[in-house]
Design a protein around this motif. Structure first.
Motif, PDB file in Angstrom:
ATOM      1  N   VAL A  43     -47.443 -39.557 -64.703  1.00  0.00           N
ATOM      2  CA  VAL A  43     -47.487 -41.022 -64.745  1.00  0.00           C
ATOM      3  C   VAL A  43     -46.101 -41.573 -65.036  1.00  0.00           C
ATOM      4  O   VAL A  43     -45.654 -42.547 -64.397  1.00  0.00           O
ATOM      5  CB  VAL A  43     -48.507 -41.511 -65.794  1.00  0.00           C
ATOM      6  N   ARG A  44     -45.402 -40.967 -65.983  1.00  0.00           N
ATOM      7  CA  ARG A  44     -44.038 -41.430 -66.291  1.00  0.00           C
ATOM      8  C   ARG A  44     -43.152 -41.356 -65.054  1.00  0.00           C
ATOM      9  O   ARG A  44     -42.363 -42.270 -64.776  1.00  0.00           O
ATOM     10  CB  ARG A  44     -43.428 -40.586 -67.415  1.00  0.00           C
ATOM     11  N   GLY A  45     -43.276 -40.277 -64.289  1.00  0.00           N
ATOM     12  CA  GLY A  45     -42.477 -40.151 -63.079  1.00  0.00           C
ATOM     13  C   GLY A  45     -42.807 -41.220 -62.057  1.00  0.00           C
ATOM     14  O   GLY A  45     -41.913 -41.791 -61.430  1.00  0.00           O
ATOM     15  N   ALA A  46     -44.101 -41.509 -61.896  1.00  0.00           N
ATOM     16  CA  ALA A  46     -44.511 -42.539 -60.942  1.00  0.00           C
ATOM     17  C   ALA A  46     -43.994 -43.909 -61.348  1.00  0.00           C
ATOM     18  O   ALA A  46     -43.495 -44.685 -60.516  1.00  0.00           O
ATOM     19  CB  ALA A  46     -46.031 -42.557 -60.825  1.00  0.00           C
ATOM     20  N   VAL A  47     -44.101 -44.222 -62.630  1.00  0.00           N
ATOM     21  CA  VAL A  47     -43.636 -45.521 -63.130  1.00  0.00           C
ATOM     22  C   VAL A  47     -42.124 -45.638 -62.966  1.00  0.00           C
ATOM     23  O   VAL A  47     -41.599 -46.685 -62.549  1.00  0.00           O
ATOM     24  CB  VAL A  47     -44.060 -45.707 -64.596  1.00  0.00           C
ATOM     25  N   ALA A  48     -41.398 -44.560 -63.267  1.00  0.00           N
ATOM     26  CA  ALA A  48     -39.941 -44.584 -63.126  1.00  0.00           C
ATOM     27  C   ALA A  48     -39.517 -44.802 -61.684  1.00  0.00           C
ATOM     28  O   ALA A  48     -38.442 -45.354 -61.417  1.00  0.00           O
ATOM     29  CB  ALA A  48     -39.348 -43.280 -63.656  1.00  0.00           C
ATOM     30  N   ALA A  49     -40.382 -44.374 -60.743  1.00  0.00           N
ATOM     31  CA  ALA A  49     -40.066 -44.549 -59.318  1.00  0.00           C
ATOM     32  C   ALA A  49     -40.472 -45.919 -58.796  1.00  0.00           C
ATOM     33  O   ALA A  49     -40.261 -46.212 -57.616  1.00  0.00           O
ATOM     34  CB  ALA A  49     -40.758 -43.461 -58.506  1.00  0.00           C
ATOM     35  N   GLY A  50     -41.056 -46.759 -59.639  1.00  0.00           N
ATOM     36  CA  GLY A  50     -41.392 -48.118 -59.236  1.00  0.00           C
ATOM     37  C   GLY A  50     -42.861 -48.375 -58.962  1.00  0.00           C
ATOM     38  O   GLY A  50     -43.201 -49.442 -58.417  1.00  0.00           O
ATOM     39  N   ALA A  51     -43.736 -47.451 -59.314  1.00  0.00           N
ATOM     40  CA  ALA A  51     -45.163 -47.674 -59.083  1.00  0.00           C
ATOM     41  C   ALA A  51     -45.647 -48.862 -59.910  1.00  0.00           C
ATOM     42  O   ALA A  51     -45.400 -48.933 -61.115  1.00  0.00           O
ATOM     43  CB  ALA A  51     -45.958 -46.430 -59.443  1.00  0.00           C
ATOM     44  N   ARG A  52     -46.357 -49.781 -59.261  1.00  0.00           N
ATOM     45  CA  ARG A  52     -46.924 -50.930 -59.973  1.00  0.00           C
ATOM     46  C   ARG A  52     -48.367 -50.657 -60.378  1.00  0.00           C
ATOM     47  O   ARG A  52     -48.927 -51.374 -61.212  1.00  0.00           O
ATOM     48  CB  ARG A  52     -46.855 -52.191 -59.118  1.00  0.00           C
ATOM     49  N   GLU A  53     -48.979 -49.647 -59.771  1.00  0.00           N
ATOM     50  CA  GLU A  53     -50.346 -49.274 -60.110  1.00  0.00           C
ATOM     51  C   GLU A  53     -50.474 -47.762 -60.019  1.00  0.00           C
ATOM     52  O   GLU A  53     -50.067 -47.159 -59.029  1.00  0.00           O
ATOM     53  CB  GLU A  53     -51.345 -49.946 -59.168  1.00  0.00           C
ATOM     54  N   GLY A 170     -41.513 -29.458 -41.917  1.00  0.00           N
ATOM     55  CA  GLY A 170     -41.214 -30.884 -41.968  1.00  0.00           C
ATOM     56  C   GLY A 170     -41.822 -31.588 -43.159  1.00  0.00           C
ATOM     57  O   GLY A 170     -41.598 -32.783 -43.359  1.00  0.00           O
ATOM     58  N   GLY A 171     -42.612 -30.863 -43.960  1.00  0.00           N
ATOM     59  CA  GLY A 171     -43.189 -31.479 -45.154  1.00  0.00           C
ATOM     60  C   GLY A 171     -42.145 -31.709 -46.232  1.00  0.00           C
ATOM     61  O   GLY A 171     -41.110 -31.046 -46.253  1.00  0.00           O
ATOM     62  N   TYR A 172     -42.440 -32.621 -47.126  1.00  0.00           N
ATOM     63  CA  TYR A 172     -41.467 -32.887 -48.188  1.00  0.00           C
ATOM     64  C   TYR A 172     -42.120 -32.892 -49.556  1.00  0.00           C
ATOM     65  O   TYR A 172     -41.552 -33.375 -50.532  1.00  0.00           O
ATOM     66  CB  TYR A 172     -40.761 -34.226 -47.933  1.00  0.00           C
ATOM     67  N   VAL A 173     -43.290 -32.306 -49.667  1.00  0.00           N
ATOM     68  CA  VAL A 173     -43.977 -32.260 -50.946  1.00  0.00           C
ATOM     69  C   VAL A 173     -43.162 -31.439 -51.939  1.00  0.00           C
ATOM     70  O   VAL A 173     -42.543 -30.429 -51.592  1.00  0.00           O
ATOM     71  CB  VAL A 173     -45.387 -31.678 -50.777  1.00  0.00           C
ATOM     72  N   ARG A 174     -43.144 -31.899 -53.182  1.00  0.00           N
ATOM     73  CA  ARG A 174     -42.462 -31.185 -54.262  1.00  0.00           C
ATOM     74  C   ARG A 174     -43.488 -30.429 -55.091  1.00  0.00           C
ATOM     75  O   ARG A 174     -44.504 -30.995 -55.477  1.00  0.00           O
ATOM     76  CB  ARG A 174     -41.687 -32.167 -55.142  1.00  0.00           C
ATOM     77  N   THR A 175     -43.233 -29.168 -55.331  1.00  0.00           N
ATOM     78  CA  THR A 175     -44.151 -28.363 -56.122  1.00  0.00           C
ATOM     79  C   THR A 175     -43.488 -27.950 -57.426  1.00  0.00           C
ATOM     80  O   THR A 175     -42.288 -27.681 -57.475  1.00  0.00           O
ATOM     81  CB  THR A 175     -44.597 -27.112 -55.347  1.00  0.00           C
ATOM     82  N   ARG A 196     -42.995 -30.067 -68.302  1.00  0.00           N
ATOM     83  CA  ARG A 196     -43.330 -31.489 -68.186  1.00  0.00           C
ATOM     84  C   ARG A 196     -42.153 -32.311 -67.684  1.00  0.00           C
ATOM     85  O   ARG A 196     -42.344 -33.284 -66.946  1.00  0.00           O
ATOM     86  CB  ARG A 196     -43.857 -31.992 -69.521  1.00  0.00           C
ATOM     87  N   ARG A 197     -40.960 -31.921 -68.057  1.00  0.00           N
ATOM     88  CA  ARG A 197     -39.787 -32.594 -67.483  1.00  0.00           C
ATOM     89  C   ARG A 197     -39.745 -32.375 -65.975  1.00  0.00           C
ATOM     90  O   ARG A 197     -39.422 -33.295 -65.210  1.00  0.00           O
ATOM     91  CB  ARG A 197     -38.495 -32.084 -68.124  1.00  0.00           C
ATOM     92  N   ALA A 198     -40.081 -31.153 -65.567  1.00  0.00           N
ATOM     93  CA  ALA A 198     -40.067 -30.850 -64.135  1.00  0.00           C
ATOM     94  C   ALA A 198     -41.152 -31.633 -63.391  1.00  0.00           C
ATOM     95  O   ALA A 198     -40.932 -32.106 -62.270  1.00  0.00           O
ATOM     96  CB  ALA A 198     -40.257 -29.350 -63.928  1.00  0.00           C
ATOM     97  N   ILE A 199     -42.339 -31.773 -63.995  1.00  0.00           N
ATOM     98  CA  ILE A 199     -43.400 -32.576 -63.376  1.00  0.00           C
ATOM     99  C   ILE A 199     -42.937 -34.020 -63.228  1.00  0.00           C
ATOM    100  O   ILE A 199     -43.086 -34.631 -62.159  1.00  0.00           O
ATOM    101  CB  ILE A 199     -44.691 -32.507 -64.215  1.00  0.00           C
ATOM    102  N   GLU A 200     -42.383 -34.580 -64.284  1.00  0.00           N
ATOM    103  CA  GLU A 200     -41.933 -35.972 -64.246  1.00  0.00           C
ATOM    104  C   GLU A 200     -40.874 -36.174 -63.167  1.00  0.00           C
ATOM    105  O   GLU A 200     -40.931 -37.142 -62.390  1.00  0.00           O
ATOM    106  CB  GLU A 200     -41.378 -36.373 -65.617  1.00  0.00           C
ATOM    107  N   GLU A 201     -39.923 -35.254 -63.094  1.00  0.00           N
ATOM    108  CA  GLU A 201     -38.849 -35.383 -62.105  1.00  0.00           C
ATOM    109  C   GLU A 201     -39.384 -35.259 -60.682  1.00  0.00           C
ATOM    110  O   GLU A 201     -39.005 -36.035 -59.792  1.00  0.00           O
ATOM    111  CB  GLU A 201     -37.791 -34.318 -62.351  1.00  0.00           C
TER     112      GLU A 201
END
Length: 291
Positions: A43-53, A170-175, A196-201
């Motif tokens: 959630v922290r990573g999503a919010v830091a990237a600009g997620a509004r919801e 061609g995928g760009y998913v981060r694991t 957890r730092r890696a998940i957030e990043e």
């Protein structure tokens, strides 16, 4: 931006055994804390990237695992069961990105706590006969069919490799491998804070890039789902559902063992129907997972 997080438990940081993830297990309450912390990192990573919801779906077992009072305040939570769409409840095309936290490898893979939805009762699953899949493949295929890209996944290294295979060229998913499988109930653990730092990043970068990437085109074509059950009784009962047929074992290649069922439809419809399959199977078998 809107971000959807589907959270399972077997692939969470630090967890390796049934007692870590099953209600009543000696370490289950600790497992709930670990799961909540991994989800909060996402959630922290999503919010830091600009997620509004941010919508989080608790998808493990009874789907009442995350500690509500400790969940990141930016996230709303889908909790409890039954849910018509199970692990993807409330996901639709309005979301810009999907994230899978704590996911695990499919049945038969030597990943931590590997299985496909129902412990040992489901022996294997295929999409369109030629692609063996478990929860990762089914959830990924359905999310992309809705036009929502999967941008990040955390779990053991085997689970991470499984998603990379589904994403294809061609995928760009981060694991994010938070542990490295040594057997089904053993792993070398990544330090919790580092994991957890890696998940957030990973979530931050994946969500941040999502608007600049080409979204998957919604898929309304017909696909075929095949499920091979441990019990022929389950297959026989499911054959009573209109459109469901017994195909024999191994995706129709072993007609002597009629314990596989097949059904066709678009992916969201198949995902929902599979939830009905599991309800029937639970009623017939009552088997605990990881036996």
């Amino acid at each position: 931006m809107k971000v959807y997080i589907s959270a399972d438990m077997e692939g969470v940081t630090g967890l390796v055994g049934a007692d870590d993830v099953q209600m009543g297990g000696r370490d289950y309450e600790r497992g709930r804390v670990m799961m909540t912390e991994d989800v909060n990192a996402a959630v922290r990573g999503a919010v830091a990237a600009g997620a509004r919801e941010v919508v989080v779906n608790d998808t493990h077992s009874a789907m009442r695992n995350l500690l509500v009072e400790d969940l990141h305040p930016a996230a709303s939570l889908v909790r409890g069961k039954p849910k018509p769409m199970g692990m993807l409840q409330d996901l639709d095309s309005s979301f810009d990105a999907a994230v899978f936290v704590g996911y695990h490898a499919r049945a038969g893979a030597l990943g931590v706590l590997s299985h496909s939805f129902m412990g040992h009762e489901i022996e294997d699953m295929w999409l369109d006969d030629d692609h063996a899949m478990g929860e990762i493949g089914f959830a990924h295929s359905t999310a992309t069919a809705l036009g929502v890209p999967v941008v990040a996944l955390s779990g053991c290294d085997v689970a991470c490799a499984e998603l990379t295979e589904w994403e294809g060229d061609g995928g760009y998913v981060r694991t994010v491998p938070v542990k490295y499988a040594r057997d089904r109930f053993a792993a070398r653990l990544r330090p919790a804070e580092e994991a957890r730092r890696a998940i957030e990043e990973a979530v931050r970068e994946g969500v941040r890039e999502a608007p600049s990437r080409t979204r998957p085109a919604p898929d309304t074509t017909e696909h075929t789902l095949t499920v091979r059950w441990q019990s022929a009784s389950v297959a026989q009962q499911l054959e009573g559902i209109p459109g469901v047929t017994c195909s024999g074992g191994d995706a129709g290649k072993d007609p002597a063992h009629d314990r596989s069922v097949r059904v066709s439809g678009d992916l969201p419809a198949l995902f929902r129907l599979f939830g009905v399959f599991m309800g029937v199977a639970y009623a017939l078998t009552g088997q605990a997972p990881y036996c």
